[in-house]
Design an enzyme around this catalytic site. Structure first.
Site, mmCIF file in Angstrom:
data_model
loop_
_atom_site.group_PDB
_atom_site.id
_atom_site.type_symbol
_atom_site.label_atom_id
_atom_site.label_comp_id
_atom_site.label_asym_id
_atom_site.label_seq_id
_atom_site.Cartn_x
_atom_site.Cartn_y
_atom_site.Cartn_z
ATOM 1 C CB CYS A 54 -0.908 0.023 1.220
ATOM 2 S SG CYS A 54 -2.058 -1.353 1.279
ATOM 3 N NE ARG A 137 -2.771 -4.575 -2.806
ATOM 4 C CZ ARG A 137 -2.240 -3.906 -1.798
ATOM 5 N NH1 ARG A 137 -2.422 -2.606 -1.714
ATOM 6 N NH2 ARG A 137 -1.529 -4.511 -0.874
HETATM 7 C C1 BEZ Z 1 0.524 -4.658 1.860
HETATM 8 O O1 BEZ Z 1 1.717 -4.945 1.817
HETATM 9 O O2 BEZ Z 1 0.101 -3.566 1.487
HETATM 10 C C2 BEZ Z 1 -0.419 -5.699 2.359
HETATM 11 C C3 BEZ Z 1 -0.149 -7.027 2.133
HETATM 12 C C4 BEZ Z 1 -1.019 -7.990 2.596
HETATM 13 C C5 BEZ Z 1 -2.171 -7.622 3.290
HETATM 14 C C6 BEZ Z 1 -2.449 -6.294 3.471
HETATM 15 C C7 BEZ Z 1 -1.589 -5.316 3.010
#
Ligand code: BEZ
Length: 228
Positions: A54, A137
């Site tokens: 993110c 997402r």
């Molecule tokens: C992330 O790295 O943004 C992420 C990865 C897995 C679950 C939630 C966020």
């Protein structure tokens, strides 16, 4: 119970009016769609603040925010986090994170606090097999009439392609302005597709009326040349 769950996770579809909402954001309260009259909106969710993928996505979006503005596009982010978590994360991104040639990036677009998942549920941004407490997402492309025009839906592990997000807006705006369609892997400047003729007479006319600006591979596949 099952019916209730289905309703909660329902997703609006392409062609439908986007759900209305009022939300608290990092830029103050927003009223959608009233505050966005005449503008395209990209409403996107991310799983959580202070997570690695993110963070790279927010930096990339922040680096493109002026470019989107120049295309009459407003960005709105969302996660199931508090406004304070958003503020702390955005401050960390600006003050501490350097990545891929990007640094000192200020996220100027609003990020929705959605602890109660009210907006996320209206847009079907929760995919319970993935997580019941974090959004996937999702990206909703909403036109100036508040109609949903494209939806992207990515899992938590896969960072989105922001050049593709830009290309979708470019393609939608081009199709609306010129009544054309765009072929596979189209990019601005490439030739575009003329809508297939809807009758035998129009098919004949289309093939016989090719000129310097158009060419057909067959009656149903005709292109309009873009000026180089
Ligand atoms: C992330 O790295 O943004 C992420 C990865 C897995 C679950 C939630 C966020």
């Amino acid at each position: 119970m099952e019916t209730e769950q289905k309703e909660i996770y329902n997703m609006p579809r392409i062609g439908e009016e986007a759900p209305h909402f009022v939300a608290k954001t990092t830029q103050g309260e927003i009223h959608f769609p009233e505050d966005y009259k005449g503008k395209w909106v990209i409403l996107f969710s991310h799983p959580a603040d202070f997570t690695p993928v993110c963070t790279t996505e927010f930096m990339t979006f922040a680096s493109m925010q002026e470019e989107f503005k120049s295309m009459n596009v407003e960005l709105i982010g969302l996660s199931i986090d508090s406004i304070y978590a958003h503020i702390a994360w955005l401050r960390t991104i600006k003050e501490k994170i350097k990545w891929n040639g990007m640094e000192n990036l200020e996220v100027k677009f609003p990020v929705i606090e959605d602890i109660k998942m009210e907006v996320a549920n209206k847009f079907g941004m929760i995919s319970p097999k993935e997580s019941t407490t974090q959004a996937v997402r999702a990206v909703f492309f909403i036109d100036p009439e508040a109609k949903i025009r494209t939806i992207m839906y990515y899992p938590q592990s896969l960072g989105r392609n922001f050049e593709e997000i830009k290309r979708v807006i470019q393609g939608l705006q081009k199709a609306d302005a010129e009544g054309i369609a765009t072929p596979a892997n189209w990019h601005p400047g490439d030739d575009v597709i003329m809508p297939a003729p809807g009758s035998c007479g129009l098919a004949k006319e289309r093939v016989e009326s090719q000129d310097a600006e158009t060419y057909c591979l067959d009656w149903f596949l005709c292109f309009k040349k873009e000026k180089k």
